[in-house]
Scaffold this motif. Sequence first.
Motif, PDB file in Angstrom:
ATOM      1  N   GLN A  41       0.801  -1.225   0.000  1.00 19.82           N
ATOM      2  CA  GLN A  41       0.000   0.000   0.000  1.00 19.82           C
ATOM      3  C   GLN A  41       0.835   1.277   0.000  1.00 19.82           C
ATOM      4  N   HIS A  96      -4.253  -1.189   9.600  1.00 19.25           N
ATOM      5  CA  HIS A  96      -4.986  -0.768   8.414  1.00 19.25           C
ATOM      6  C   HIS A  96      -5.746   0.533   8.633  1.00 19.25           C
ATOM      7  N   ARG A 100      -5.342   3.531   6.160  1.00 16.13           N
ATOM      8  CA  ARG A 100      -6.560   4.101   5.581  1.00 16.13           C
ATOM      9  C   ARG A 100      -6.607   5.612   5.805  1.00 16.13           C
TER      10      ARG A 100
END
Length: 305
Positions: A41, A96, A100
């Motif tokens: 990511q 996460h 995010r």
Amino acid sequence: MKHNDTYAIGKDGVKWGPVERTQWLALQHVKRSYSDDVLSQLDALGSQFDIKEYARLDYASGALPVFSLSSLTWDKSKPNVLITGGVHGYETSGVHGALRFAGSAAHEYHQRFNLLIVPCVSPWGYETINRWNPNAVDPNRSFCKNSPAPESAALMELVSGLAFIMHIDLHETTDTDNSEFRPALGARDAVEHKEWAIPDGFYAVGDTLKPCPEFQKAIIETVEKVTHIAPADESGRLIGETLQQKGVINYATKALGLCAGLTNARFVSTTEVYPDSPKVDAENCIQAQVSAIIGALNFVDENES
């Protein structure tokens, strides 16, 4: 209660030595990919963050890099904010949730703050779904001088010399606290740890020495818009601690060597999401973490003088 009645490793009344720690480590296995889930990511975040490998943690199973994301527009005239996740690698929504926020909401705060985000402090713990590191050491009890946890020592080195106005540390409280981690802790230290009622819902942990109740309240009120807040148990407590206000308890963060005590930030909170609740799913847990960060930042933006 005998410790070895509740945990397979160790002898009753005897702290673990190298043999027991080796036995414990032999039972740990990779269950998910840090590279696939987390590192994959980072490239997409390069347009708004300076991404740096701040340490490489050498484990017997192989070295794992850890990364920080800092605002591209870092300006010494702005207050600094630290956001950490994955100090306990198994607490998935913390990792996460940090990622995010970085990808979805951080752009709204770069002009006001210098953001430093460390999404996964303990990558081995993430991969093996563990609270401890390979040496059976809890990184979230190791933010201290001569830290026994390389994960904690690396983060301490990263932030040394920086002053922060706010630090929010993203965690979870899970059913495995009672089924695995507290029994293991009792066996390791030859101390009985009784089960506690796992709170069903989100709660926040303030610092006993600087509790900032209005700051914690702002976090709770923001999170409450996306998920439920944990009620106190029949004794008015959460995980054995006295409830200070709705969804908030306090810990002595520095004395306990917690990540939340890492800096001297004025505004400090540890989030606790309950992913095993029948009322939530993985996405809702991530949203709760993001909301906590946003609630915290908005409060500081409106009240910091």
